[in-house]
Design a protein around this motif. Structure first.
Motif, PDB file in Angstrom:
ATOM      1  N   GLY A 192       0.783  -1.229   0.000  1.00 34.27           N
ATOM      2  CA  GLY A 192       0.000   0.000   0.000  1.00 34.27           C
ATOM      3  C   GLY A 192       0.812   1.274   0.000  1.00 34.27           C
ATOM      4  N   SER A 193       2.149   1.169   0.009  1.00 33.15           N
ATOM      5  CA  SER A 193       3.001   2.364   0.000  1.00 33.15           C
ATOM      6  C   SER A 193       3.292   2.804  -1.424  1.00 33.15           C
ATOM      7  CB  SER A 193       4.322   2.079   0.726  1.00 33.15           C
ATOM      8  OG  SER A 193       4.103   1.709   2.068  1.00 33.15           O
ATOM      9  N   ASP A 194       3.490   4.096  -1.617  1.00 32.10           N
ATOM     10  CA  ASP A 194       3.876   4.597  -2.931  1.00 32.10           C
ATOM     11  C   ASP A 194       5.304   4.165  -3.230  1.00 32.10           C
ATOM     12  OD1 ASP A 194       1.445   5.871  -3.253  1.00 32.10           O
ATOM     13  OD2 ASP A 194       2.162   7.760  -2.380  1.00 32.10           O
ATOM     14  N   ALA A 195       5.526   3.674  -4.432  1.00 31.51           N
ATOM     15  CA  ALA A 195       6.846   3.177  -4.812  1.00 31.51           C
ATOM     16  C   ALA A 195       7.701   4.307  -5.369  1.00 31.51           C
ATOM     17  CB  ALA A 195       6.706   2.068  -5.849  1.00 31.51           C
ATOM     18  N   PRO A 196       8.851   4.587  -4.755  1.00 34.43           N
ATOM     19  CA  PRO A 196       9.731   5.620  -5.295  1.00 34.43           C
ATOM     20  C   PRO A 196      10.398   5.152  -6.588  1.00 34.43           C
ATOM     21  CG  PRO A 196      10.832   4.471  -3.517  1.00 34.43           C
ATOM     22  CD  PRO A 196       9.418   3.962  -3.545  1.00 34.43           C
ATOM     23  N   ARG A 197      10.759   6.109  -7.432  1.00 31.60           N
ATOM     24  CA  ARG A 197      11.456   5.802  -8.673  1.00 31.60           C
ATOM     25  C   ARG A 197      12.918   5.478  -8.348  1.00 31.60           C
ATOM     26  NH1 ARG A 197       8.907  10.440  -9.205  1.00 31.60           N
ATOM     27  NH2 ARG A 197      10.851  11.639  -9.306  1.00 31.60           N
ATOM     28  N   VAL A 198      13.379   4.323  -8.835  1.00 30.43           N
ATOM     29  CA  VAL A 198      14.712   3.832  -8.478  1.00 30.43           C
ATOM     30  C   VAL A 198      15.532   3.555  -9.731  1.00 30.43           C
ATOM     31  CG1 VAL A 198      16.006   2.010  -7.288  1.00 30.43           C
ATOM     32  CG2 VAL A 198      13.785   2.763  -6.389  1.00 30.43           C
ATOM     33  N   PHE A 199      16.774   4.029  -9.724  1.00 25.64           N
ATOM     34  CA  PHE A 199      17.717   3.675 -10.786  1.00 25.64           C
ATOM     35  C   PHE A 199      18.783   2.774 -10.191  1.00 25.64           C
ATOM     36  CE2 PHE A 199      21.850   4.529 -12.919  1.00 25.64           C
ATOM     37  CZ  PHE A 199      21.564   3.939 -14.137  1.00 25.64           C
ATOM     38  N   VAL A 200      18.965   1.602 -10.786  1.00 26.18           N
ATOM     39  CA  VAL A 200      19.996   0.666 -10.353  1.00 26.18           C
ATOM     40  C   VAL A 200      21.244   0.911 -11.182  1.00 26.18           C
ATOM     41  CG1 VAL A 200      20.649  -1.749 -10.150  1.00 26.18           C
ATOM     42  CG2 VAL A 200      18.290  -1.056  -9.673  1.00 26.18           C
ATOM     43  N   SER A 201      22.325   1.291 -10.521  1.00 27.32           N
ATOM     44  CA  SER A 201      23.566   1.604 -11.223  1.00 27.32           C
ATOM     45  C   SER A 201      24.566   0.463 -11.105  1.00 27.32           C
ATOM     46  CB  SER A 201      24.193   2.886 -10.657  1.00 27.32           C
ATOM     47  OG  SER A 201      25.444   3.142 -11.283  1.00 27.32           O
ATOM     48  N   GLN A 202      24.925  -0.066 -12.264  1.00 25.90           N
ATOM     49  CA  GLN A 202      25.972  -1.081 -12.319  1.00 25.90           C
ATOM     50  C   GLN A 202      27.301  -0.473 -12.739  1.00 25.90           C
ATOM     51  OE1 GLN A 202      23.471  -3.483 -15.017  1.00 25.90           O
ATOM     52  NE2 GLN A 202      23.857  -5.176 -13.626  1.00 25.90           N
ATOM     53  N   GLY A 203      27.316   0.837 -12.892  1.00 25.08           N
ATOM     54  CA  GLY A 203      28.522   1.534 -13.314  1.00 25.08           C
ATOM     55  C   GLY A 203      28.485   1.868 -14.791  1.00 25.08           C
TER      56      GLY A 203
END
Length: 382
Positions: A192-203
């Motif tokens: 039920g929580s709002d999902a933040p926008r996430v960037f996964v950095s592999q370099g």
């Protein structure tokens, strides 16, 4: 120069493995929800080569050919049985007192060293070639080769199976208990929580998109992977224009080589401006073993601090007291690190990678090249 070249090759070997999408245990009848607390022998299970492997009695000596197999043994209480492991498991406490069975140069396994340890069972990662497995069997050893894992349920099942094959069923049961407790807390926190926008950095601008285990971990932690929104499938490089458009609220860096590019595009994101950049250990995102839970928990706690605190407060009393490792962002040097960017586990040799029934899972060559570029910059600084 030779030392630098060796270091660069080690990094390439390391990161070619990628984050593993790992397949289910085949033909074992093992269910993660029904773990026997007392092991019985003999035990028989069918491995990734289609071979029925029988362990007649609890093995006193175990050799692990992959860091996730070693990590699992450490977690379920089988540490003292492990007499040999690969150099990619060197991050484990006490690993330096075990025989390093890694091969020289591009060879992943030294068959002679494994045989010399006279193990009761050899636990082989999915990318150990069938040819190598057969050589060990021809030498009279009992070898179980694991399939790739694609989900937490697969890791639960693998943990159970390792316990049964090595006589550590009670430890496997306890490990499953704390894993499931932690994941239950995460699910409660993010529901039920709002999902933040996430960037996964592999370099170097590389990221993990749809159909990757990393993306599933981000989603489970209550995040919304911007790479998926940008239609990235698998592992790929994302443009700075997309970064600006997606404007991630969090950046999750994967290990020492996962630093995000320090460009205007990235520096202008909400994530960087608000100091929401976190690093998770490669060991805890790449290996299909119990410690993947720690990366998921760490992300969930960061993305949803209040909800996680509330959910954690309601589950703490019921959790087991099993000793658990802490999430660490410290990464070893390339020559001594884990298979770190991932169990894949690493390519044993070109021939072995082609021969392996599972192929090379995870990041694959593109990300390995990106990591190699990062390693080259480090080498130039030296």
């Amino acid at each position: 120069m030779r030392q630098k070249a060796t270091s660069l090759f080690a990094v390439l070997l390391l990161l070619a493995a990628g984050v593993a999408p790992v397949g289910a245990v085949v033909g074992t009848g093992v269910e993660a929800s029904a773990v026997q607390s007392n092991c019985s022998f003999p035990v028989t299970a069918t491995d990734a080569t289609g071979t029925e492997v029988t362990v007649e009695q609890k093995p006193e000596n175990v050799v692990t050919l992959g860091p996730s197999e070693a990590q699992t043994m450490w977690e379920i209480g089988g540490k003292s049985q492990v007499v040999g492991l690969t150099k990619y498991a060197s991050y484990l406490d006490g690993s330096d007192s075990r025989t390093n069975v890694s091969g020289a140069g591009r060879s992943y396994v030294n068959v002679e060293k494994v045989v010399a340890e006279d193990p009761g069972i050899v636990l082989a990662a999915n990318i150990v070639s069938n040819e190598t497995v057969q050589k060990l069997r021809d030498a009279g050893l009992t070898v179980y080769k694991f399939e790739k894992a694609k989900s937490l349920e697969d890791i639960y099942a693998k943990t159970t199976l390792v316990g049964e094959l090595t006589g550590n069923c009670e430890g496997a049961s306890e490990t499953l208990s704390w894993m499931k407790d932690r994941i239950s807390t995460v699910r409660s926190a993010v529901e039920g929580s709002d999902a933040p926008r996430v960037f996964v950095s592999q370099g170097a601008g590389w990221t993990a998109g749809e159909n990757t285990f990393i993306n599933r971990m981000v989603e489970l932690a209550g995040g919304n992977n911007v790479a998926v929104e940008a239609n990235v499938s698998g592992y790929g490089k994302i443009s700075e224009e997309v970064i600006v458009a997606q404007n991630p609220e969090w950046i999750v860096q994967l290990g020492a080589f996962g630093a995000y590019p320090k460009t205007d595009a990235y520096n202008g994101t909400d994530a960087v401006k608000n100091g929401r950049v976190m690093t998770v250990s490669n060991q805890n995102v790449s290996q299909p073993a119990p410690r993947v839970v720690y990366a998921i928990v760490k992300m969930a706690e960061a993305f949803h601090p209040d909800a996680f605190a509330a959910a954690n407060a309601t589950t703490t009393a019921s959790e087991t007291t099993t000793t658990q490792p802490t999430e660490s962002t410290t990464e070893s040097a390339p020559e001594t690190t884990t298979e770190g960017a991932m169990e894949g586990d690493s390519t044993e040799t070109t021939t072995d990678a082609e021969d392996s029934t599972g192929g090379t899972p995870g990041f694959g060559v593109p990300v390995a090249l990106a990591a190699l570029a990062g390693a080259a910059m480090l080498a130039r600084r030296r």
